[in-house]
Design a protein around this motif. Structure first.
Motif, PDB file in Angstrom:
ATOM      1  N   ASN A  39     -27.841  56.857 -11.896  1.00 57.40           N
ATOM      2  CA  ASN A  39     -26.693  58.860 -12.203  1.00 57.40           C
ATOM      3  C   ASN A  39     -25.672  58.604 -11.875  1.00 57.40           C
ATOM      4  O   ASN A  39     -24.265  59.364 -11.958  1.00 57.40           O
ATOM      5  CB  ASN A  39     -27.011  60.211 -11.699  1.00 57.40           C
ATOM      6  CG  ASN A  39     -28.871  60.091 -12.379  1.00 57.40           C
ATOM      7  OD1 ASN A  39     -29.231  59.862 -13.466  1.00 57.40           O
ATOM      8  ND2 ASN A  39     -29.297  59.981 -12.046  1.00 57.40           N
ATOM      9  N   GLY A  40     -24.681  57.258 -11.063  1.00 52.45           N
ATOM     10  CA  GLY A  40     -23.661  57.899 -11.102  1.00 52.45           C
ATOM     11  C   GLY A  40     -22.744  57.528 -10.151  1.00 52.45           C
ATOM     12  O   GLY A  40     -21.893  58.401  -9.781  1.00 52.45           O
ATOM     13  N   HIS A  41     -23.869  58.350  -9.115  1.00 52.01           N
ATOM     14  CA  HIS A  41     -23.720  58.609  -8.288  1.00 52.01           C
ATOM     15  C   HIS A  41     -22.690  58.053  -6.619  1.00 52.01           C
ATOM     16  O   HIS A  41     -22.174  58.848  -5.515  1.00 52.01           O
ATOM     17  CB  HIS A  41     -24.488  60.181  -7.215  1.00 52.01           C
ATOM     18  CG  HIS A  41     -24.240  61.169  -8.552  1.00 52.01           C
ATOM     19  ND1 HIS A  41     -23.544  61.836  -8.916  1.00 52.01           N
ATOM     20  CD2 HIS A  41     -25.431  61.514  -9.711  1.00 52.01           C
ATOM     21  CE1 HIS A  41     -24.538  63.103  -9.456  1.00 52.01           C
ATOM     22  NE2 HIS A  41     -25.554  62.627  -9.670  1.00 52.01           N
ATOM     23  N   ARG A  42     -23.452  57.172  -7.135  1.00 55.71           N
ATOM     24  CA  ARG A  42     -22.805  55.807  -6.063  1.00 55.71           C
ATOM     25  C   ARG A  42     -22.952  54.740  -6.829  1.00 55.71           C
ATOM     26  O   ARG A  42     -23.559  54.507  -7.765  1.00 55.71           O
ATOM     27  CB  ARG A  42     -24.589  55.489  -4.671  1.00 55.71           C
ATOM     28  CG  ARG A  42     -25.119  57.035  -4.426  1.00 55.71           C
ATOM     29  CD  ARG A  42     -23.555  56.316  -3.640  1.00 55.71           C
ATOM     30  NE  ARG A  42     -24.688  57.055  -1.945  1.00 55.71           N
ATOM     31  CZ  ARG A  42     -25.013  56.743  -0.425  1.00 55.71           C
ATOM     32  NH1 ARG A  42     -25.487  56.009  -0.567  1.00 55.71           N
ATOM     33  NH2 ARG A  42     -25.499  58.762  -0.302  1.00 55.71           N
ATOM     34  N   SER A  43     -22.263  53.394  -5.944  1.00 61.64           N
ATOM     35  CA  SER A  43     -20.836  52.372  -7.380  1.00 61.64           C
ATOM     36  C   SER A  43     -21.770  51.660  -6.404  1.00 61.64           C
ATOM     37  O   SER A  43     -20.452  51.263  -5.934  1.00 61.64           O
ATOM     38  CB  SER A  43     -20.028  52.892  -8.018  1.00 61.64           C
ATOM     39  OG  SER A  43     -19.816  54.139  -8.284  1.00 61.64           O
ATOM     40  N   PRO A  44     -22.388  50.770  -5.402  1.00 58.98           N
ATOM     41  CA  PRO A  44     -22.180  50.212  -4.408  1.00 58.98           C
ATOM     42  C   PRO A  44     -22.266  48.480  -5.013  1.00 58.98           C
ATOM     43  O   PRO A  44     -22.701  48.017  -6.734  1.00 58.98           O
ATOM     44  CB  PRO A  44     -23.733  49.615  -4.298  1.00 58.98           C
ATOM     45  CG  PRO A  44     -24.550  50.107  -4.999  1.00 58.98           C
ATOM     46  CD  PRO A  44     -23.811  51.850  -6.002  1.00 58.98           C
ATOM     47  N   LYS A  45     -21.526  48.195  -4.195  1.00 59.53           N
ATOM     48  CA  LYS A  45     -21.065  46.237  -4.956  1.00 59.53           C
ATOM     49  C   LYS A  45     -22.736  45.807  -4.695  1.00 59.53           C
ATOM     50  O   LYS A  45     -23.685  45.875  -4.360  1.00 59.53           O
ATOM     51  CB  LYS A  45     -20.267  45.582  -4.217  1.00 59.53           C
ATOM     52  CG  LYS A  45     -18.531  46.255  -3.829  1.00 59.53           C
ATOM     53  CD  LYS A  45     -17.887  45.552  -2.575  1.00 59.53           C
ATOM     54  CE  LYS A  45     -16.569  46.008  -2.743  1.00 59.53           C
ATOM     55  NZ  LYS A  45     -16.036  45.647  -1.563  1.00 59.53           N
TER      56      LYS A  45
END
Length: 65
Positions: A39-45
């Motif tokens: 949902n785009g709330h986190r953007s981990p590498k």
């Protein structure tokens, strides 16, 4: 805002009848965390690669049945 790759993952999950819980189990992550990433709330590498690989494995398992 979700990235394009997350929309592609969600679409492929839908087309193949794979749930977020199944994807989370394949990844070894908490379902709430997977939901936050999708949902785009986190953007981990490296999430893009890990999610795509895990989804590919799930689709292959489903097709083998």
């Amino acid at each position: 805002m979700p990235e394009q790759w997350t929309a592609e993952i969600i679409g492929e999950m839908h087309l193949n009848g794979i749930t977020a819980k199944q994807l989370a189990a394949q990844l070894g992550y908490n379902p709430k965390y997977v939901s936050a990433v999708l949902n785009g709330h986190r953007s981990p590498k490296k999430a893009k690669q890990a999610f795509r690989e895990s989804l590919k494995e799930l689709v292959q398992q489903k097709q083998a049945v």
